[in-house]
Design a protein around this motif. Structure first.
Motif, PDB file in Angstrom:
ATOM      1  N   ASN A 447     -20.428  -2.365  26.566  1.00  0.00           N
ATOM      2  CA  ASN A 447     -19.109  -2.978  26.699  1.00  0.00           C
ATOM      3  C   ASN A 447     -18.920  -3.534  28.101  1.00  0.00           C
ATOM      4  O   ASN A 447     -19.262  -2.872  29.088  1.00  0.00           O
ATOM      5  CB  ASN A 447     -18.004  -1.955  26.440  1.00  0.00           C
ATOM      6  N   SER A 448     -18.352  -4.729  28.176  1.00  0.00           N
ATOM      7  CA  SER A 448     -17.918  -5.276  29.457  1.00  0.00           C
ATOM      8  C   SER A 448     -16.525  -5.856  29.265  1.00  0.00           C
ATOM      9  O   SER A 448     -16.052  -5.995  28.133  1.00  0.00           O
ATOM     10  CB  SER A 448     -18.890  -6.344  29.973  1.00  0.00           C
ATOM     11  N   TRP A 462     -18.787  -6.807  23.425  1.00  0.00           N
ATOM     12  CA  TRP A 462     -19.527  -5.627  22.948  1.00  0.00           C
ATOM     13  C   TRP A 462     -20.739  -6.056  22.142  1.00  0.00           C
ATOM     14  O   TRP A 462     -20.701  -7.051  21.407  1.00  0.00           O
ATOM     15  CB  TRP A 462     -18.642  -4.741  22.062  1.00  0.00           C
ATOM     16  N   SER A 463     -21.820  -5.312  22.295  1.00  0.00           N
ATOM     17  CA  SER A 463     -22.989  -5.462  21.424  1.00  0.00           C
ATOM     18  C   SER A 463     -23.749  -4.148  21.446  1.00  0.00           C
ATOM     19  O   SER A 463     -23.462  -3.261  22.256  1.00  0.00           O
ATOM     20  CB  SER A 463     -23.895  -6.605  21.900  1.00  0.00           C
ATOM     21  N   VAL A 470     -19.922  -9.437  20.268  1.00  0.00           N
ATOM     22  CA  VAL A 470     -18.612  -9.586  19.641  1.00  0.00           C
ATOM     23  C   VAL A 470     -17.573  -9.655  20.760  1.00  0.00           C
ATOM     24  O   VAL A 470     -17.492  -8.756  21.598  1.00  0.00           O
ATOM     25  CB  VAL A 470     -18.292  -8.418  18.696  1.00  0.00           C
ATOM     26  N   TYR A 471     -16.794 -10.740  20.777  1.00  0.00           N
ATOM     27  CA  TYR A 471     -15.762 -10.944  21.787  1.00  0.00           C
ATOM     28  C   TYR A 471     -14.400 -10.664  21.155  1.00  0.00           C
ATOM     29  O   TYR A 471     -14.029 -11.302  20.167  1.00  0.00           O
ATOM     30  CB  TYR A 471     -15.784 -12.374  22.306  1.00  0.00           C
ATOM     31  N   THR A 472     -13.673  -9.712  21.724  1.00  0.00           N
ATOM     32  CA  THR A 472     -12.341  -9.395  21.218  1.00  0.00           C
ATOM     33  C   THR A 472     -11.338  -9.386  22.359  1.00  0.00           C
ATOM     34  O   THR A 472     -11.693  -9.130  23.517  1.00  0.00           O
ATOM     35  CB  THR A 472     -12.309  -8.020  20.526  1.00  0.00           C
ATOM     36  N   ASP A 548     -28.513  -0.140  25.231  1.00  0.00           N
ATOM     37  CA  ASP A 548     -28.049  -0.355  23.858  1.00  0.00           C
ATOM     38  C   ASP A 548     -27.242  -1.648  23.805  1.00  0.00           C
ATOM     39  O   ASP A 548     -26.026  -1.649  23.661  1.00  0.00           O
ATOM     40  CB  ASP A 548     -27.209   0.845  23.405  1.00  0.00           C
ATOM     41  N   GLU A 549     -27.967  -2.767  23.913  1.00  0.00           N
ATOM     42  CA  GLU A 549     -27.350  -4.081  24.044  1.00  0.00           C
ATOM     43  C   GLU A 549     -28.203  -5.108  23.322  1.00  0.00           C
ATOM     44  O   GLU A 549     -29.431  -4.978  23.224  1.00  0.00           O
ATOM     45  CB  GLU A 549     -27.231  -4.449  25.529  1.00  0.00           C
ATOM     46  N   TRP A 550     -27.576  -6.148  22.809  1.00  0.00           N
ATOM     47  CA  TRP A 550     -28.278  -7.198  22.083  1.00  0.00           C
ATOM     48  C   TRP A 550     -29.348  -7.852  22.947  1.00  0.00           C
ATOM     49  O   TRP A 550     -30.390  -8.274  22.448  1.00  0.00           O
ATOM     50  CB  TRP A 550     -27.266  -8.240  21.600  1.00  0.00           C
TER      51      TRP A 550
END
Length: 757
Positions: A447-448, A462-463, A470-472, A548-550
């Motif tokens: 998460n950033s 998040w990925s 995913v951008y929220t 744990d990232e794309w």
């Protein structure tokens, strides 16, 4: 077998054989369908290297976002790259078009590359015709755009500009051209004044860092206004005494350098190697009204560094950073640009070295300074007043704070990212003034955050290993408002092309060190078989590949290249050894003064561990890496325990005496101070190389010079070691352009297919 069926030749003159043909075609169809079911791939969905290097699997991003100060809105570049638009953080909906490339008065342009909003939000600088220089530096043609009138005017009629910066009132722009500083006054019909005149290539640079400071301190602008725009302050780099490095340039292709068609040319620039002379650095100010130039009286060792100059909200204060050559002390000086007097605010002194990320994370907000430090053994945040008084310490437990997002002066809330759930995970937190800490993100993974100018909202990216970005949009408490981009199409495409899942694992070495890794198995994995393994790593100080990232994977894009290799029958593995980040200062800095020793031991230990698994063929393990990863590939293949059958080293440093002063001395000090540490290198270990080796290097690599590959290959020749090497004409450290990256990765894949099968 399937192959046997395909190779049978039938004479169609006989009816019975015609029937057999029909039956066999049917069998082939059924068998092919069964393979597709098992592998999860469509016939058209098998990965190719060209697909990977073409960007086919690149994730969609929310581009060019800039929060507008003090508001709950942000500006961003439109998806088609034609406009700059403002959006609401709260609703995620578009509010207005701020700039449209097809709707301007005055000057006309066809496209643009970026923009810089003025502090008051009424104008912007439009960046066009961008020309890359080094990793972070570039020059471009800029235009001043007035939002209300749509008027577009050139910032300067001269050549391209670098690092333009607005004054706080939005009425002046300072920039650098040809190593000199200029200022444009908007209220005086864009009148242009030249501030400095001593700038000269390979001698003096004003307002920009030199090569080594840009690369190793991670910035490209050494220029700022003071708070009321009456003064310009900058750093000056005198690099006359720095030795020159020359890269031979050829005609090449894509692009062609026709001037080198018969005789090669040279690109010469100043590059200080470990233990050699650096630029002499100083800080200066210019009074815009009186035109007076003054040297700021900032204390600095003759061989020290000035890695930043920053504006504060006080016109009588700018902050200049200094570092000693060993880089274990960082000082922040408050400097009056008129009187030139400097006062020490904070002195950060830690064992071994101050991390570059710690310096980059320093924030000045109102009357407070946020300073990251690993003085406690883990990276925490320390809040100081502008007078140097320690006010708060932020960060609980034995984990690192890994990014600083901001400080809300109204509430005292501090927003940051931390590895609180483990080294491979990142979450977003807020530390309240009352001492309570709140986690704002709710999904494990990476998460950033990007916060609105009023800190009421943030965009969460998040990925995880197997899910694209995913951008929220969220409230400041972390409540979901809307989804801006979920990359659902990419997730579907990855499944169609048979992307393999990355699975985390951990093990303990023979030295009792617990290491983290991930593994990617072929989709039709059969645990009763023994597979060859390809290990990829970087291993440099503070780096992380196991996250744990794309983006985790040898070449990013969701591990597309690793999935390609898995489709060729390999298991792909990545392990972060000692010296990597996210696990505290002791784990990260244990390689100090002897880089390469523990890192290579840990990759060997990883290979030995993998060899104990029932589905791994311990005699068919390969390793590869790029840059530091290439260095550690060579170190691991010559560590002494011959566990690697093959390896590929791309753009590897091979002797730290050849590398730059700032990076190398941060971890090794100078060759004179640490001769034994510098003796630990691939060239000295050449006679111990075990396994088939491929070396790849760009001939125009300004970062890790081809000298490293040339000297190492000579050492291998004299040690009577067989190897292969490939050189890429006129390519820099990233080895790309035209068909280059496609060719490079095909060589990597084919090499392992040949040597590990």
């Amino acid at each position: 077998t399937f192959q046997g069926i395909c190779l049978i030749q039938i004479n169609p003159l006989f009816k019975v054989e015609s029937i057999i043909i029909m039956i066999m075609k049917r069998l082939i169809f059924i068998f092919t369908a069964l393979i597709m079911c098992v592998t999860g791939m469509s016939a058209a969905g098998k990965l190719s290297i060209k697909d990977i290097t073409s960007g086919k699997f690149a994730a969609k991003t929310v581009n060019g976002i800039n929060p507008i100060e003090g508001t709950d809105t942000y500006a961003r570049i439109s998806d088609d790259g034609k406009r700059v638009e403002s959006y609401s953080f709260k609703t995620g909906k578009k509010i207005a078009t701020l700039f449209d490339v097809d709707n301007t008065m005055g000057q006309k342009i066809k496209d643009f590359d970026g923009y810089i909003l003025s502090p008051d939000g009424t104008r912007m600088l439009i960046q066009t015709e961008t020309e890359r220089i080094y990793r972070r530096s570039f020059r471009a043609t800029y235009y001043i755009y007035t939002i209300a009138s749509h008027k577009l005017a050139r910032l300067s009629d001269g050549d391209k500009q670098q690092v333009p910066v607005w004054s706080s009132d939005g009425l002046q722009v300072a920039f650098v051209r040809d190593n000199n500083i200029f200022v444009v006054k908007l209220l005086y019909d864009n009148a242009e004044i030249q501030v400095t005149k001593d700038g000269k290539r390979n001698e003096v640079i004003n307002g920009l860092p030199d090569w080594v400071n840009e690369e190793e301190f991670g910035f490209n602008r050494a220029l700022t206004f003071n708070a009321d725009g009456t003064m310009i302050c900058w750093l000056r780099y005198d690099e006359k005494r720095v030795k020159t490095y020359s890269l031979q340039m050829y005609k090449g292709m894509d692009p062609e350098k026709t001037e080198n068609a018969l005789y090669p040319g040279y690109y010469e620039y100043k590059y200080p190697k470990a233990g050699e002379d650096n630029s002499l650095m100083s800080a200066w100010s210019y009074d815009i009204k009186s035109h007076k130039i003054s040297k700021l009286q900032v204390p600095l060792d003759v061989d020290g560094y000035m890695p930043r100059i920053k504006m504060t909200n006080d016109p009588a204060r700018v902050v200049v950073y200094t570092m000693n050559r060993h880089q274990d002390e960082l000082c922040l000086y408050s400097v009056n640009p008129r009187s030139t007097m400097a006062q020490l605010i904070v002195k950060e002194s830690v064992p071994k070295y101050v991390k570059e990320e710690a310096m980059e994370g320093v924030k000045f907000v109102g009357n407070n300074i946020l300073l990251p430090s690993d003085r406690s053994g883990y990276m925490k945040l320390y809040v100081y007043s502008m007078n140097g008084q320690l006010l708060r310490t932020i960060g609980e437990g034995n984990y690192d704070i890994t990014a600083v997002y901001g400080y809300d002066a109204k509430t005292g809330d501090v927003y940051y990212q931390a590895a609180a759930l483990g080294a491979a995970d990142r979450q977003v937190f807020v530390a309240h003034k009352n001492g309570k800490t709140q986690r704002l993100t709710n999904q494990k993974g990476w998460n950033s955050a990007l916060f609105s100018g009023d800190y009421q909202y943030f965009i969460n990216t998040w990925s995880d290993y197997n899910t694209p970005y995913v951008y929220t949009t969220r409230t400041r408490e972390g409540k979901l408002i809307s989804t801006l981009q979920d990359n659902a199409a990419l997730k579907k495409l990855a499944a169609e092309y048979g992307f393999c899942k990355r699975e985390p694992f951990e093990f303990t070495t023979s030295e009792g060190v617990k290491l983290n890794g991930w593994m990617l198995k072929p989709q039709n994995f059969d645990p009763s078989k023994r597979y060859p393994v390809i290990m990829h790593q970087y291993s440099g100080p503070g780096s992380q590949m196991v996250k744990d990232e794309w983006s985790a994977g040898s070449m990013g894009s969701g591990g597309a290249f690793d999935s390609y290799l898995a489709q060729q029958g390999f298991i792909c593995v990545c392990v972060d050894g000692r010296g990597t980040g996210g696990r505290g200062a002791e784990f990260e800095k244990c390689t100090y003064l002897n880089i390469g020793d523990l890192e290579s031991k840990d990759q060997v230990e990883a290979a030995l561990y993998l060899g104990t698994l029932p589905y791994v063929d311990k005699n068919r393990i390969g390793i590869w890496g790029w840059s530091y990863g290439g260095f550690n590939t060579l170190m691991s293949m010559s560590e002494g325990r011959g566990v690697f059958r093959a390896g590929v080293a791309i753009a590897p440093p091979t002797n730290w005496k050849f590398y730059d002063s700032v990076y190398t001395e941060r971890y090794m000090r100078t060759p004179k101070e640490n001769p034994d540490g510098y003796a630990t290198n691939p060239i000295e270990r050449a006679a111990k190389l075990h396994g088939a080796l491929l070396i790849c290097h760009g001939t125009a690599d300004d970062n890790v010079h081809p000298q490293n590959a040339y000297e190492y290959s000579e050492a291998l020749v004299q040690a009577d070691k067989d190897f292969r090497e490939l050189y890429y004409t006129n390519r820099n450290h990233s080895i790309y352009g035209g068909n280059t990256r496609n060719h490079l990765l095909r060589q990597v894949a084919q090499f392992f297919q040949t040597e590990l099968k």
